[in-house]
Design a protein around this motif. Structure first.
Motif, PDB file in Angstrom:
ATOM      1  N   ARG A   1       0.828  -1.199   0.000  1.00  0.00           N
ATOM      2  CA  ARG A   1       0.000   0.000   0.000  1.00  0.00           C
ATOM      3  C   ARG A   1       0.869   1.259   0.000  1.00  0.00           C
ATOM      4  O   ARG A   1       0.568   2.233  -0.698  1.00  0.00           O
ATOM      5  CB  ARG A   1      -0.936   0.008   1.215  1.00  0.00           C
ATOM      6  CG  ARG A   1      -2.079  -0.976   1.131  1.00  0.00           C
ATOM      7  CD  ARG A   1      -3.183  -0.630   2.099  1.00  0.00           C
ATOM      8  NE  ARG A   1      -2.751  -0.667   3.488  1.00  0.00           N
ATOM      9  CZ  ARG A   1      -2.755  -1.747   4.251  1.00  0.00           C
ATOM     10  NH1 ARG A   1      -3.165  -2.904   3.742  1.00  0.00           N
ATOM     11  NH2 ARG A   1      -2.367  -1.699   5.505  1.00  0.00           N
ATOM     12  N   VAL A   2       1.944   1.230   0.786  1.00  0.00           N
ATOM     13  CA  VAL A   2       2.860   2.376   0.839  1.00  0.00           C
ATOM     14  C   VAL A   2       3.445   2.644  -0.539  1.00  0.00           C
ATOM     15  O   VAL A   2       3.482   3.792  -1.016  1.00  0.00           O
ATOM     16  CB  VAL A   2       3.989   2.127   1.866  1.00  0.00           C
ATOM     17  CG1 VAL A   2       5.101   3.154   1.702  1.00  0.00           C
ATOM     18  CG2 VAL A   2       3.443   2.173   3.289  1.00  0.00           C
ATOM     19  N   LYS A   3       3.902   1.591  -1.209  1.00  0.00           N
ATOM     20  CA  LYS A   3       4.499   1.751  -2.543  1.00  0.00           C
ATOM     21  C   LYS A   3       3.471   2.279  -3.541  1.00  0.00           C
ATOM     22  O   LYS A   3       3.781   3.144  -4.364  1.00  0.00           O
ATOM     23  CB  LYS A   3       5.064   0.417  -3.041  1.00  0.00           C
ATOM     24  CG  LYS A   3       6.288  -0.060  -2.262  1.00  0.00           C
ATOM     25  CD  LYS A   3       7.047  -1.136  -3.020  1.00  0.00           C
ATOM     26  CE  LYS A   3       6.197  -2.334  -3.307  1.00  0.00           C
ATOM     27  NZ  LYS A   3       6.918  -3.361  -4.087  1.00  0.00           N
ATOM     28  N   HIS A   4       2.253   1.757  -3.457  1.00  0.00           N
ATOM     29  CA  HIS A   4       1.206   2.208  -4.380  1.00  0.00           C
ATOM     30  C   HIS A   4       0.893   3.687  -4.160  1.00  0.00           C
ATOM     31  O   HIS A   4       0.788   4.455  -5.127  1.00  0.00           O
ATOM     32  CB  HIS A   4      -0.054   1.364  -4.183  1.00  0.00           C
ATOM     33  CG  HIS A   4      -1.224   1.829  -4.991  1.00  0.00           C
ATOM     34  ND1 HIS A   4      -1.348   1.573  -6.345  1.00  0.00           N
ATOM     35  CD2 HIS A   4      -2.317   2.562  -4.641  1.00  0.00           C
ATOM     36  CE1 HIS A   4      -2.464   2.114  -6.786  1.00  0.00           C
ATOM     37  NE2 HIS A   4      -3.064   2.722  -5.789  1.00  0.00           N
ATOM     38  N   ILE A   5       0.736   4.076  -2.901  1.00  0.00           N
ATOM     39  CA  ILE A   5       0.396   5.469  -2.589  1.00  0.00           C
ATOM     40  C   ILE A   5       1.545   6.399  -2.959  1.00  0.00           C
ATOM     41  O   ILE A   5       1.327   7.500  -3.466  1.00  0.00           O
ATOM     42  CB  ILE A   5       0.028   5.598  -1.092  1.00  0.00           C
ATOM     43  CG1 ILE A   5      -1.293   4.871  -0.840  1.00  0.00           C
ATOM     44  CG2 ILE A   5      -0.061   7.059  -0.663  1.00  0.00           C
ATOM     45  CD1 ILE A   5      -1.605   4.650   0.615  1.00  0.00           C
ATOM     46  N   GLU A   6       2.767   5.962  -2.751  1.00  0.00           N
ATOM     47  CA  GLU A   6       3.929   6.769  -3.128  1.00  0.00           C
ATOM     48  C   GLU A   6       3.941   7.034  -4.633  1.00  0.00           C
ATOM     49  O   GLU A   6       4.353   8.099  -5.095  1.00  0.00           O
ATOM     50  CB  GLU A   6       5.223   6.051  -2.722  1.00  0.00           C
ATOM     51  CG  GLU A   6       6.513   6.743  -3.135  1.00  0.00           C
ATOM     52  CD  GLU A   6       6.769   8.053  -2.397  1.00  0.00           C
ATOM     53  OE1 GLU A   6       7.648   8.815  -2.846  1.00  0.00           O
ATOM     54  OE2 GLU A   6       6.092   8.322  -1.388  1.00  0.00           O
ATOM     55  N   GLY A   7       3.445   6.080  -5.408  1.00  0.00           N
ATOM     56  CA  GLY A   7       3.477   6.209  -6.860  1.00  0.00           C
ATOM     57  C   GLY A   7       2.238   6.810  -7.471  1.00  0.00           C
ATOM     58  O   GLY A   7       2.127   6.855  -8.702  1.00  0.00           O
ATOM     59  N   LEU A   8       1.283   7.283  -6.639  1.00  0.00           N
ATOM     60  CA  LEU A   8       0.084   7.900  -7.195  1.00  0.00           C
ATOM     61  C   LEU A   8       0.473   9.089  -8.070  1.00  0.00           C
ATOM     62  O   LEU A   8       1.113  10.031  -7.611  1.00  0.00           O
ATOM     63  CB  LEU A   8      -0.850   8.384  -6.071  1.00  0.00           C
ATOM     64  CG  LEU A   8      -1.610   7.299  -5.304  1.00  0.00           C
ATOM     65  CD1 LEU A   8      -2.381   7.908  -4.156  1.00  0.00           C
ATOM     66  CD2 LEU A   8      -2.533   6.527  -6.224  1.00  0.00           C
ATOM     67  N   GLY A   9       0.101   9.013  -9.335  1.00  0.00           N
ATOM     68  CA  GLY A   9       0.416  10.097 -10.260  1.00  0.00           C
ATOM     69  C   GLY A   9       1.782   9.996 -10.901  1.00  0.00           C
ATOM     70  O   GLY A   9       2.090  10.714 -11.840  1.00  0.00           O
TER      71      GLY A   9
END
Length: 913
Positions: A783-791
């Motif tokens: 989840r952290v990796k996904h949120i970090e890569g938003l956009g």
């Protein structure tokens, strides 16, 4: 608005405070504008009552406005036609149109047609429609009792012992049928889903008129929903509007035979089984053996709580007359009448003005469709929305354990061996495809590329134990390619599973063989055997396959090869949903307005980016109000040092040291002398609370604390919490030789979420350390990796832990390495998880305007200079009403003791005046 503020909300039972008026006006304005809004009001400020009085007043105003507009339009239309103002017109003709409009607004109690039915088999489906079958009763899982991800499923009646009963009828796929869609040659209506006995008798044969401007209010737990209804009863709306409360079968069921099963999954299965057939009693009595005869006869006769439709009608009439009822009231009413309150409440949804329901029932599309919830142009209010994004995506996770996979694979294989020569080519091909998939899943969990363990190990768990325990994650496409099953059309396979009835045939055959082996389908204690686990496992497999049809970037596959332990189930496959944008957009685009409410919703930007990134920041209506308590009624302290002068540092590497635990114990000894009545102490986890408690017991510190106050501990089982809280309250109300009590609780537990510690029950809240989630949790890191890569997906690619890297359980340093690699979003999300949990816990204390409490944040990091840390300062994420009054006691404990003494003396004297 400005001049008539108080008149606008006449249902508010007291004279509202200014912040309550501000909140109600903000909510009313949000509903006028529509779209998404976020409204923040600290716990204890009357938020629930403000929501009720504002939202329902808006509904009444809207209906009155529409009524007036229709009357004007009607008058104008008649005037244009020369029909108005003529003395020759009789009164009944003049008023005909108006009376007709009025009839629409009258309360009606017509029966709802097919209110519990789902889509009929044979319907052409897309991805979403598969969820009708594979997770149709997700609302039963609102409260996490089911750790292995089982879904509610239907169980087949095994009445006829002739094997032909389990033979699949010929199934034609697109290629074979050439009709352009999957096509089964089954007899129409043979496969029914989730039908009740009432429906089979055709008793729900009238359409219910849908109420316009309905309000859906949802929260996290049944207790929070009950609290909402209690607040509603304080207003006139309780009797003026139709209100219905929804919940799970486990909370509603009054059939003692079914309730004895215990778990939600078994209760769901048994409920659906009891309703499935009502006309096979004679054949079942003939064919079943003596030991299974009584049990199967009962099952065939349907649930006794649903046999008489007139009692269901009586139930609905009683609810309408009695006004707002919570779940407990509905259950008691159902018992008194002798009819099912679960289905009785569901049948009232269409005519209700206000629907009170759990998160799961509203946020899951499958549950909305199963319940028949219509969000179109209606209002959705989501309370306790501080962790909404994570709660939403977790509903779409799917997990299957190694033991479930082995069970399903074994029964499919036995079924195929038995019926292979009798099945048509379509059935054979799809069953073989299922075997290929289950073998592939088993191989990846066993780390056995050749699949030898499938033939050599009857218990696959032993094979898993030979491998080193580790977790790894993969994207969906990579997972399918690695198993060499990427050429399988999962959409068609899922359609086959739904239309062919393969689940029930295989599980029914498995139930039969199991019954014959055991000699009975009933255990000595009266509970049914675990035969349903075959169907449950198949259901979980179907849910897992459905997850694999999501877009590649929507989630990740977690592969865990952990050894089974007493507290864990060992190896498993799990699909973790990472994005909630598409899911939430369905709700936003259907509803007129969506309101997210909570005590602490900031930072709102994270929620916007994760749930509705298409909405510009300037179009998101956000409102936040301060607390109703005066500044002198709250004392937030950042406590850096203990009584011995040692610094408090409960970071991961230091919190378990004997000196840190001892210093915390000395702090509690001192607090017990200066704090009156109740103290609630929050720890980061049950494990750490247990470690501290045992250390205090060994060192004698616990004995010193107990001399001053009674000590209670939060139980792990939610069913025991009520008893502990009652004992804790009694110790405070009747202190005797001791001056109150101390309750040791856990952040994220039941006590930190929904329990109110008003007045003496919470004179002091102690937060031990910063409860950051463990960085060894691979799901959290995904989840952290996904949120970090938003956009910007390049961020995710630059992070460590590549898709094929093995992540060993408990490897905290690898997790910290990933967090340090994050630039902003991912790291902030990790911090927010911690501080949202802190804010929820410390918000348990101040519950009304005359309440007072001290809040101790025990860790040097609450007071230290933020420039020395890689993360942002924790105090910056505290609620504004606490942050404004925070005192950092950095010098010594003597300062803390002095402030506490002055605080409690002042408030005690204030109360005596």
């Amino acid at each position: 608005m400005e001049n008539g503020g108080e008149k606008r909300f006449p249902a508010f039972p007291y004279k509202p405070y200014s912040i309550q008026m501000d909140f109600m006006n903000a909510l009313y304005h949000s509903l006028d504008n529509g779209g998404v809004s976020m409204l923040e009001s600290p716990t204890g400020t009357g938020k629930t009552l403000s929501i009720i009085c504002s939202a329902l007043q808006w509904v009444i105003d809207q209906r009155q406005k529409e009524k007036s507009e229709k009357k004007v339009e009607s008058d104008e239309k008649q005037e244009n036609n020369g029909q108005i103002g003529s003395d020759d017109e009789p009164d009944w003709l003049k008023n005909f149109v108006v009376n007709k409009d009025n009839q629409v607004d009258e309360k009606k109690s017509k029966k709802k047609k097919n209110s519990f039915a789902l889509a009929k088999p044979g319907k052409i489906m897309n991805k979403d429609s598969h969820r009708d079958l594979f997770s149709r009763d997700l609302d039963e899982e609102c409260f996490p009792e089911n750790e292995d991800g089982k879904r509610s499923v239907k169980k087949i009646d095994v009445g006829d012992l002739d094997d032909e009963e389990f033979l699949l009828e010929e199934y034609q796929s697109e290629e074979e049928g050439g009709t352009g869609s999957s096509n089964s040659k089954r007899k129409g209506g043979k496969f029914s889903v989730n039908s009740s006995s009432d429906e089979e008798e055709g008793e729900f044969d009238e359409e219910e008129e849908e109420v316009k401007w309905k309000v859906y209010f949802c929260s996290r737990t049944h207790s929070q929903l009950s609290q909402f209804v209690k607040e509603l009863r304080k207003t006139d709306f309780a009797n003026e509007m139709n209100v219905v409360s929804l919940g799970s079968r486990k909370n509603f069921c009054i059939n003692e035979e079914v309730l004895r099963l215990g778990s939600s999954t078994q209760i769901n299965e048994r409920c659906l089984e009891l309703q499935k057939n009502t006309k096979k009693e004679t054949s079942k009595m003939k064919n079943l053996g003596a030991e299974g005869k009584i049990r199967r006869t009962k099952a065939s006769s349907g649930c006794p709580m649903l046999r008489k439709h007139k009692l269901q009608k009586q139930f609905r009439n009683e609810v309408s007359q009695q006004g707002a009822l919570d779940i407990e009231d509905l259950v008691q009413l159902g018992r008194n009448i002798g009819t099912c309150p679960y289905y009785g409440s569901r049948s009232m949804i269409t005519s209700a003005d206000l629907v009170v329901l759990p998160y799961q029932s509203l946020l899951s599309k499958a549950s909305r469709e199963a319940l028949g919830l219509n969000l179109k142009n209606n209002v959705v209010i989501i309370d306790e929305a501080h962790n909404l994004a994570d709660s939403l995506i977790s509903m779409y996770d799917a997990k299957i354990t190694l033991s479930q996979l082995e069970n399903v694979h074994s029964h499919i294989e036995k079924y195929f061996v038995r019926f292979r020569n009798l099945l048509g080519p379509g059935n054979r091909r799809y069953i073989q495809t299922l075997l290929v998939l289950t073998r592939a899943f088993l191989r990846v969990l066993l780390n056995d590329k050749d699949g030898n363990c499938l033939n050599t190990c009857p218990d696959a768990e032993r094979g898993a134990g030979e491998n080193k325990s580790f977790d790894s994650s993969m994207a969906i496409n990579e997972f399918l390619f690695s198993l060499n099953v990427d050429n399988i059309n999962l959409i068609k396979l899922l359609q086959y599973i739904k239309e062919s009835n393969i689940m029930h045939k295989v599980s029914g055959y498995g139930d039969k063989t199991t019954t014959l082996q055991k000699g009975s389908v009933v255990k000595e204690n009266g509970e049914s055997c675990d035969c349903g686990s075959i169907l449950s496992g198949f259901q979980v497999l179907a849910t897992m396959l459905l997850s694999l049809t999501n877009n590649d970037g929507d989630g990740r596959i977690i592969i865990s090869r952990k050894r089974p332990t007493s507290s864990g189930q060992g190896a498993y496959l799990k699909y973790v949903m990472l994005t909630g944008e598409k899911i939430f957009s369905q709700i936003v685009h259907e509803a007129h307005a969506v309101v997210l409410a909570g005590g602490t919703l900031q930072p709102i930007e994270e929620t916007r980016e994760r749930l509705f990134p298409w909405l510009p920041s300037d179009q998101l209506h956000f409102f936040s109000c301060s607390h109703i308590v005066p500044p002198e009624s709250i004392l937030p302290l950042a406590v850096s040092r203990g009584p011995s002068g040692r610094s408090f540092d409960f970071s991961y590497g230091l919190r378990s040291s004997s000196t840190m635990i001892e210093e915390l114990g000395l702090l509690l000894c001192n607090l017990a002398t200066v704090v009156p009545e109740g103290i609630v102490v929050f720890f980061s986890s049950f494990e750490y609370e247990g470690q501290v408690y045992d250390a205090w017991k060994t060192s004698g510190i616990l004995e010193r604390i107990v001399k001053r106050k009674h000590v209670f501990r939060e139980p792990r089982k939610s069913t025991e919490i009520e008893v502990i809280l009652k004992e804790y309250k009694e110790a405070i109300d009747n202190p005797g030789p001791k001056s109150g009590a101390i309750l040791l609780a856990v952040v994220g537990g039941k006590i930190s979420e929904g329990i109110n510690f008003s007045d003496g029950m919470g004179r002091c809240i102690v937060m031990v350390g910063l409860p950051y989630p463990s960085p060894s949790d691979i799901e959290l890191l995904e989840r952290v990796k996904h949120i970090e890569g938003l956009g910007d997906s390049s961020f995710t690619k630059s992070l460590k832990l590549s898709t094929d890297e093995e992540f060993y359980g408990g490897d905290v340093q690898s997790g910290f390495s990933i967090l340090r690699s994050c630039r902003r979003r991912g790291r902030e999300y990790y911090e927010n998880l911690c501080m949202k949990a802190v804010n929820q816990s410390i918000g348990r204390a101040i519950r009304h305007v005359n309440d007072y409490a001290a809040i101790l944040l025990v860790d040097i990091r609450y007071a230290s200079d933020s420039s020395k840390r890689s993360f942002s300062h924790p105090s910056s994420k505290l609620p504004q009403w606490i942050k404004d009054r925070l005192v950092s006691a950095t010098n010594n404990y003597g300062e803390v003791h002095k402030l506490l003494h002055q605080f409690f003396r002042f408030n005690k004297n204030k109360g005596c005046k």
